[in-house]
Motif scaffolding. Structure first.
Motif, short mmCIF file in Angstrom:
data_model
loop_
_atom_site.label_atom_id
_atom_site.label_comp_id
_atom_site.label_asym_id
_atom_site.label_seq_id
_atom_site.Cartn_x
_atom_site.Cartn_y
_atom_site.Cartn_z
N UNK A 1 -34.75 -25.20 86.15
CA UNK A 1 -34.68 -26.24 87.18
C UNK A 1 -34.92 -25.65 88.56
N UNK A 2 -34.34 -24.46 88.82
CA UNK A 2 -34.54 -23.81 90.11
C UNK A 2 -36.01 -23.45 90.31
N UNK B 1 -33.35 -24.74 96.76
CA UNK B 1 -32.51 -23.55 96.71
C UNK B 1 -32.91 -22.48 97.74
N UNK B 2 -33.98 -22.70 98.48
CA UNK B 2 -34.37 -21.75 99.51
C UNK B 2 -33.55 -22.00 100.77
N UNK C 1 -19.18 -22.15 98.94
CA UNK C 1 -20.41 -22.81 98.51
C UNK C 1 -21.46 -22.77 99.62
N UNK C 2 -22.70 -22.98 99.23
CA UNK C 2 -23.80 -22.97 100.20
C UNK C 2 -23.61 -24.05 101.26
N UNK C 3 -23.16 -25.22 100.84
CA UNK C 3 -22.96 -26.31 101.79
C UNK C 3 -21.87 -25.96 102.80
#
Length: 231
Positions: free
Chosen positions: A93-94, A101-102, A179-181
Motif C-alpha cells: 500500500x505504501x 507517507x513522504x 505518531x507522525x500526525x
C-alpha cells in the motif's frame, strides 16, 4: 410391563444422557443433610457432562504433545505468518501511495485547533523540561527567535523532532514513540512560537533563518545587531 417400555424413544434418550432419578423415588438418593427442611439429593453427574469433560482432557493432552513436544504448527507460528502477510500488505500500500507517507509533503498547521493540540503535546511530551513552557529555552535552545541549531522551517523542525538532536547533546528521536500526525502538530506549534516574548529568553544559538531559508551572516550564533533608538 416396565416403565421403560412405556417410554417414547425421546424419553429413553433423555434418560440415558441425564441419568436423572425418576420422580417418586427421591428417597433412594436422599442424603441425611437437612437445611431448615430442605433436603439434598445425591444425583449422579449427567453422562453428557462427564463425556464432555473427558473429551476436553483428551484434547488438552493431544494439543500439548502436538505443539510443545512434536512441534506442530501452533498459535505463535500462525501469528508470525499473519503478521508477515499484514506487513507485506502495508508495504504494498505504501508503494502504491507514496504521497501519503513522504514527510516532504507535510506542511505546518496554522489553525487554532491544531495549534492548541500542539501546545498540549508540547507540555505532555516533556518538551517544557528543556525549552520551558513559553519556549524561551533552558537546557534546550530558545524556540522563539530566528536562530536554529539544526535548521529552521517546518521540514527541519519536524525532522529534528523525529530524528532527534545532536548526538550526545540534543533530545531523543521521537519518531518511534510519537505518531507522525502528533510530530506534525508539535512542529507546527514550535514554529508558532516565533516572535513571542518569553519571560527569560535564552541567548540565540545556531544559524539565522528566515522561515525555511538560511540567512548567510558573518557570525550566525550572535543575535542581529540592534539599531539605536532615534532620539
Amino acid at each position: 410391563m416396565s416403565n421403560n417400555e412405556n417410554m417414547s424413544f425421546w424419553q429413553r434418550f433423555i434418560k440415558s444422557i441425564t441419568k436423572a432419578n425418576e420422580l417418586g423415588h427421591e428417597e433412594d438418593v436422599m442424603l441425611d443433610h437437612d437445611y431448615d427442611g430442605i433436603k439434598e439429593l445425591d444425583n449422579v453427574l449427567p453422562p453428557w457432562w462427564l463425556y464432555g469433560f473427558y473429551i476436553t482432557i483428551a484434547i488438552s493432552v493431544f494439543y500439548y504433545i502436538a505443539i510443545y513436544i512434536l512441534g506442530w504448527y501452533g498459535q505463535e507460528d500462525e501469528y508470525k505468518a499473519e503478521l508477515k502477510a499484514y506487513q507485506a500488505k502495508v508495504a504494498k500500500y505504501k508503494k502504491e501511495h507514496p504521497e501519503l507517507y513522504k514527510t516532504e509533503n507535510l506542511v505546518a498547521f496554522t489553525d487554532a485547533q491544531s495549534l492548541a493540540k500542539g501546545k498540549e503535546l508540547f507540555a505532555t511530551k516533556t518538551c517544557t523540561a528543556c525549552h520551558l513552557p513559553d519556549g524561551g529555552g533552558s537546557i534546550g535552545p530558545n524556540l522563539t527567535d530566528d536562530y536554529w541549531i539544526l535548521g529552521g522551517g517546518f521540514q527541519n523542525v519536524f525532522n529534528t523532532i523525529s530524528k532527534g538532536g545532536r548526538p550526545g547533546k540534543g533530545m531523543v528521536a521521537w519518531e518511534k514513540t510519537i505518531s507522525q500526525e502528533d510530530r506534525q502538530l508539535l512542529a507546527s506549534y514550535v514554529l508558532s512560537l516565533r516572535g513571542t516574548k518569553p519571560a527569560t529568553p535564552k541567548a540565540p544559538e545556531g544559524d539565522l533563518w528566515d522561515g525555511d531559508k538560511k540567512v548567510e551572516t558573518n557570525n550566525a550564533t550572535e543575535p542581529a545587531e540592534e539599531k539605536p533608538a532615534e532620539e
